[in-house]
Design an enzyme around this catalytic site. Structure first.
Site, PDB file in Angstrom:
ATOM      1  N   ASP A 163       0.840  -1.196   0.000  1.00 35.82           N
ATOM      2  CA  ASP A 163       0.000   0.000   0.000  1.00 35.82           C
ATOM      3  C   ASP A 163       0.878   1.249   0.000  1.00 35.82           C
ATOM      4  O   ASP A 163       2.035   1.184  -0.410  1.00 35.82           O
ATOM      5  CB  ASP A 163      -0.945  -0.033   1.207  1.00 35.82           C
ATOM      6  CG  ASP A 163      -2.326   0.530   0.884  1.00 35.82           C
ATOM      7  OD1 ASP A 163      -2.412   1.750   0.650  1.00 35.82           O
ATOM      8  OD2 ASP A 163      -3.312  -0.232   0.858  1.00 35.82           O
ATOM      9  N   HIS A 200      -4.093   6.061   3.079  1.00 35.52           N
ATOM     10  CA  HIS A 200      -4.750   4.809   2.717  1.00 35.52           C
ATOM     11  C   HIS A 200      -4.058   3.611   3.368  1.00 35.52           C
ATOM     12  O   HIS A 200      -4.698   2.733   3.947  1.00 35.52           O
ATOM     13  CB  HIS A 200      -4.747   4.683   1.197  1.00 35.52           C
ATOM     14  CG  HIS A 200      -5.556   3.557   0.643  1.00 35.52           C
ATOM     15  ND1 HIS A 200      -5.071   2.273   0.528  1.00 35.52           N
ATOM     16  CD2 HIS A 200      -6.822   3.522   0.141  1.00 35.52           C
ATOM     17  CE1 HIS A 200      -5.998   1.502  -0.013  1.00 35.52           C
ATOM     18  NE2 HIS A 200      -7.074   2.231  -0.261  1.00 35.52           N
ATOM     19  N   SER A 394     -11.427  -1.471  -0.387  1.00 32.01           N
ATOM     20  CA  SER A 394     -10.121  -1.398   0.270  1.00 32.01           C
ATOM     21  C   SER A 394     -10.229  -1.720   1.750  1.00 32.01           C
ATOM     22  O   SER A 394      -9.290  -2.231   2.351  1.00 32.01           O
ATOM     23  CB  SER A 394      -9.519   0.006   0.118  1.00 32.01           C
ATOM     24  OG  SER A 394      -8.913   0.194  -1.123  1.00 32.01           O
TER      25      SER A 394
END
Length: 561
Positions: A163, A200, A394
């Protein structure tokens, strides 16, 4: 094991918290080119040298990750030549298996539409999909994670997260990081992998393995699991290098909350990296599209190929879509024959906006909070503002990856396909129904999955035989012991029978005697040729069908005349 109280944060309420959803980093168009070329040669140092030599002869220079384990080299085309043309030219060079222009994927989160960024009413309000009193971490409770934690707390589980990096100073993540690796190549020295300017990666990593039981903030799905965080720029080579490195560091499962739109064939480098991980018994988990489309793009469509979703035994990993609190597919989430199963990625839609799930946020402002339409997704738990709400596939995927890691660490004898099938088989779905295009095999049930794994005995039993001449001519006395070991936390099925083998050493081996006796029998006398020598071996069979290998070592005994 006695039931343990949930962390304080899990029992908190959503009352008074306004929620918004994250925006995507790119448009809905296909993955963007990076300007580099991914070259594949034979795995190993020799293949890497051949690739470098071929690239140099073609006027190209090294420009990114080199992963000799899968024969990957990244180069840049000569000035004035397009990557596509340079790749075609290089692909014909001796020793080169493939060469293709590299592209960059995009993160899986909700599309950046202004209508999705309106404040969400509090739980219990008329426009909210959440009833009053809904706990803060309702996805963990509805997916039955507390039941899973009663079987294993995940101390041995290791989750790889590919990520945007991680805020390594965050109290939810600092004690859980086994490794943080920069896979972005050169040019990023001013932004270390232990930071996460995007936000994120920190959110995704916390959903998998946030520190639990510390009376702070939230609990991760994998409870005491640890993390290998691979900071990627989402380019093909970076992703492939991340998968390989997380595999080499011992990850039980790898989470990939990103992808493309599937408009072009999947990268050969990523295909090879996925095979590398799969053959080393890593469970790969990818987020499905954050759009209501049938094509999930890769890597999701590599794990669950088109048309294979309804076959519970098909696929080499898990493609995960997002479910709502009410048990339906989220309106923004992918569906169709590439879906393996679902996990909670949003509460649903309230006041026209998807209501996200809570996770850790970096202390500095994130991408979601900046730009022309900043979200109001940051929140505080017990006065600590390093948390936020995001909705998307996600957020669903890391809960599945954490469960897969719990299962693999608990029962290391299970192969990847067995874990994939188990998570599908134990998912929650309407009684009597099977796979569906909306939710795949259903919504993740971590408690059922871990309990099922604890009941599967895949380890062979053991036995040891002792032999001595009998008290009569032509008789051998045999004594043996047997047992059925199992990994800690797994229930052994127990020994069913023991097979004894007496192989003549001085005669025809085709006359080998084999005797099968119940496990409760511990001794027997066997009539054989007087004065002959025999190699005696034992082999146990357990009630799960696992059979001990007949070892080469044998006890040699001579029968009395």
């Amino acid at each position: 094991m006695a039931r343990r109280a949930l962390p304080t944060a899990v029992a908190g309420l959503l009352l008074g918290i306004a929620l918004l959803v994250a925006a995507t980093t790119a448009s809905a168009a296909g993955a963007q080119p990076t300007g580099r070329i991914v070259v594949l040669s034979e795995p190993g140092a020799a293949g890497a040298r051949a690739a470098r030599a071929a690239a140099a002869s073609a006027g190209m220079r090294a420009a990114g990750p080199v992963v000799p384990q899968i024969g990957l080299t990244t180069v840049r085309a000569p000035r004035g030549e397009s990557p596509a043309r340079a790749a075609r030219r290089l692909a014909t060079a001796p020793g080169i298996g493939a060469a293709e222009p590299e592209r960059r994927m995009r993160l899986r989160d909700v599309p950046d539409d202004p209508g999705l960024h309106l404040p969400e009413p509090v739980a219990g309000a008329a426009v909210s999909p959440l009833p009053a009193g809904t706990p803060l971490q309702w996805p963990l409770l509805r997916s039955n994670f507390p039941a899973a934690w009663e079987i294993t707390r995940g101390e041995r589980a290791l989750v790889g997260v590919v990520d945007t990096g991680v805020d390594a100073s965050h109290p939810e993540l600092a004690p859980k990081l086994a490794a943080v690796v920069d896979q972005r190549g050169s040019g990023h020295a001013n932004v270390p992998p232990s930071s996460d300017e995007d936000g994120h990666g920190t959110h995704v990593a916390s959903l998998a393995c946030a520190a639990a039981g510390n009376a702070v903030g939230i609990a991760g799905a994998g409870r005491d699991c640890r993390l290998v965080v691979e900071k990627t720029d989402l380019s093909d080579a970076s992703i492939a290098a991340s998968i390989v490195d997380a595999t080499d560091r011992g990850a039980h499962a790898i989470n990939m909350s990103f992808g493309d739109d599937g408009s072009r064939p999947a990268s050969a480098a990523i295909r090879r990296a996925i095979r590398y991980a799969y053959h080393r018994r890593v469970v790969l988990v990818a987020a499905a599209a954050d759009e209501p489309v049938r094509e999930q793009g890769d890597p999701a469509n590599l794990l669950q190929p088109t048309g294979s979703g309804a076959d519970i035994g098909a696929g080499i990993g898990l493609s995960v879509t997002a479910a709502t609190y009410g048990g339906a597919r989220a309106s923004f989430a992918g569906f169709g024959s590439q879906i393996s199963l679902a996990a909670y990625g949003t509460a649903g839609v309230g006041a026209s906006s998807p209501l996200g799930v809570v996770g850790a946020f970096p202390s500095s402002p994130t991408r979601f909070e900046q730009g022309t339409v900043p979200c109001r997704c940051r929140t505080a738990i017990a006065g600590d503002s390093r948390y936020g709400y995001l909705a998307g596939t996600s957020m669903a995927a890391p809960q599945v990856a954490a469960t897969a890691a719990l299962v693999r660490a608990l029962n290391p004898d299970l192969p990847v396909r067995a874990v994939v099938r188990l998570l599908k088989r134990t998912a929650t779905r309407p009684a009597g129904s099977g796979w569906s295009a909306d939710l795949g095999w259903g919504i993740l049930d971590a408690g059922r999955a871990v309990a099922a794994a604890a009941a599967i005995d895949r380890r062979a039993p053991v036995s040891q035989v002792r032999a001595q001449p009998g008290t009569r001519s032509g008789v051998v006395a045999l004594r043996w012991t047997s047992g059925d070991p199992a990994p800690a936390g797994v229930v052994a099925s127990g020994v069913r029978s023991v097979e004894l083998s007496l192989e003549p050493l001085d005669g025809d081996k085709r006359e080998t005697r084999r005797i099968v006796l119940r496990a409760s029998v511990r001794a027997t006398n066997v009539g054989v040729t007087p004065g002959a020598r025999y190699a005696v071996r034992s082999r146990a069979l357990d009630r799960a069908g696992n059979r001990e290998r007949l070892g080469r070592d044998a006890v040699v005994v001579r029968a009395p005349r």
